[in-house]
Design a protein around this motif. Structure first.
Motif, short mmCIF file in Angstrom:
data_model
loop_
_atom_site.label_atom_id
_atom_site.label_comp_id
_atom_site.label_asym_id
_atom_site.label_seq_id
_atom_site.Cartn_x
_atom_site.Cartn_y
_atom_site.Cartn_z
N THR A 69 9.03 17.73 -3.01
CA THR A 69 8.26 17.11 -3.82
C THR A 69 8.13 17.90 -5.17
O THR A 69 7.31 17.95 -5.89
CB THR A 69 6.84 16.80 -3.27
OG1 THR A 69 6.27 17.92 -3.14
CG2 THR A 69 6.97 16.20 -2.23
N THR A 72 10.64 14.13 -8.82
CA THR A 72 10.16 12.82 -8.34
C THR A 72 11.37 11.84 -8.66
O THR A 72 11.92 11.95 -9.91
CB THR A 72 9.07 12.44 -9.47
OG1 THR A 72 8.15 13.31 -9.21
CG2 THR A 72 8.59 11.14 -9.15
N TRP A 86 8.03 9.37 -0.71
CA TRP A 86 7.97 8.75 -1.81
C TRP A 86 8.13 7.54 -1.81
O TRP A 86 9.03 6.91 -1.01
CB TRP A 86 9.20 9.39 -2.77
CG TRP A 86 8.91 10.82 -3.31
CD1 TRP A 86 9.84 11.93 -2.77
CD2 TRP A 86 8.29 11.23 -4.04
NE1 TRP A 86 9.52 12.77 -3.34
CE2 TRP A 86 8.47 12.89 -4.30
CE3 TRP A 86 7.20 10.66 -5.00
CZ2 TRP A 86 7.82 13.77 -5.30
CZ3 TRP A 86 6.60 11.61 -5.89
CH2 TRP A 86 7.05 13.08 -5.93
N VAL A 88 8.64 4.84 -4.81
CA VAL A 88 8.93 4.89 -6.30
C VAL A 88 9.34 3.54 -6.76
O VAL A 88 10.65 2.99 -6.48
CB VAL A 88 9.63 5.97 -6.97
CG1 VAL A 88 9.36 6.11 -8.34
CG2 VAL A 88 8.96 7.51 -6.35
#
Length: 271
Positions: A69, A72, A86, A88
């Protein structure tokens, strides 16, 4: 290279058998026009030892930084141990959640630089995170640290400050520090690149021991081609943000199919 005779067990780490431990689905990452990950789809099985090779700037380290992390993704889904790290959507910056932090703790990383606290002894460096992040009692954290420093051949150096240790010894403390968090997944980002040539072997010896005696999932970015060939279950050849070839080490090193892989290995193995 030091002899490592101390026992070490990951019995308290819940390792699923033959399940997918790490998964990237459609993960992309760019900095301007530089596409460091291009629609990456990648699965790593629990307990698998995977080496990632390829030219500098091809995106190898970004895979590890996403798992930590520290980066991103622009888009895509990443999971560790079946839990989402994640998720996203394009153009939407995700928020850090308690669940994300818990999933992140399944992952440990050894960086190129040792990043030890200079004002702490080797023992103190190893117990710091288990006490303050995991909430381990000091006595239990110290017992764990003594065991791990023994594993990496530094039982007689626990009271040494970082400046009293060689680069290889500092990197072994960093490995013990990462292991102290009992990760399911261990990441190594060119862990010998900052070392003098005569110190490389002692660090590779520790990683080899972990690869052959534990069931941790391991991802290693490395330019040590012979070592990658020796300890890996699978090798990924990375170029321009994508895996262009992968397979067992014997296949990749003896008969690579991709011309870019052949050129890269020819250059690296002739050095």
């Amino acid at each position: 290279m030091p002899q490592h005779t101390d026992s070490f067990s990951l019995s308290n780490v819940d390792q699923p058998t033959r399940n997918v431990e790490i998964e990237f689905n459609g993960v992309s990452k760019s900095w301007g026009e530089n596409h460091v990950l291009r629609d990456l789809n990648l699965s790593v099985t629990a307990g698998e030892k995977v080496s990632i090779i390829g030219p500098s700037g091809s995106g190898k380290t970004t895979i590890l930084r996403v798992l930590m992390t520290l980066e991103t993704p622009d888009v895509g889904v990443v999971s560790v141990g079946g839990d989402i790290l994640w998720d996203v959507k394009a153009g939407v910056k995700p928020k850090e959640t308690k669940k994300m932090r818990a999933t992140r703790r399944k992952v440990g990383m050894v960086f190129q630089q040792f990043n030890l606290f200079p004002h702490m002894t080797a023992l103190q460096n190893v117990i710091e995170a288990p006490i303050h992040v995991l909430g381990l009692p000091k006595k239990e954290a110290e017992e764990r640290a003594v065991e791990l420093l023994g594993l990496v051949g530094l039982k007689n150096h626990m009271s040494h400050m970082p400046h009293q240790l060689s680069g290889g010894q500092q990197q072994r403390v960093a490995i013990a520090r990462a292991l102290a968090m009992r990760p399911r997944v261990m990441l190594f980002d060119e862990p010998t690149s900052a070392l003098d040539p005569e110190l490389i072997g002692e660090v590779l010896g520790v990683i080899r021991q972990l690869a052959t005696t534990t069931d941790m999932t391991m991802l290693m970015v490395t330019h040590e081609m012979r070592f990658a060939q020796d300890i890996s279950d699978r090798v990924l050849m990375f170029d321009k943000g994508a895996v262009i070839e992968q397979g067992p080490p014997d296949q990749i090193f003896a008969s690579p199919e991709h011309e870019r892989t052949r050129r890269f290995l020819s250059m690296m193995l002739d050095r």
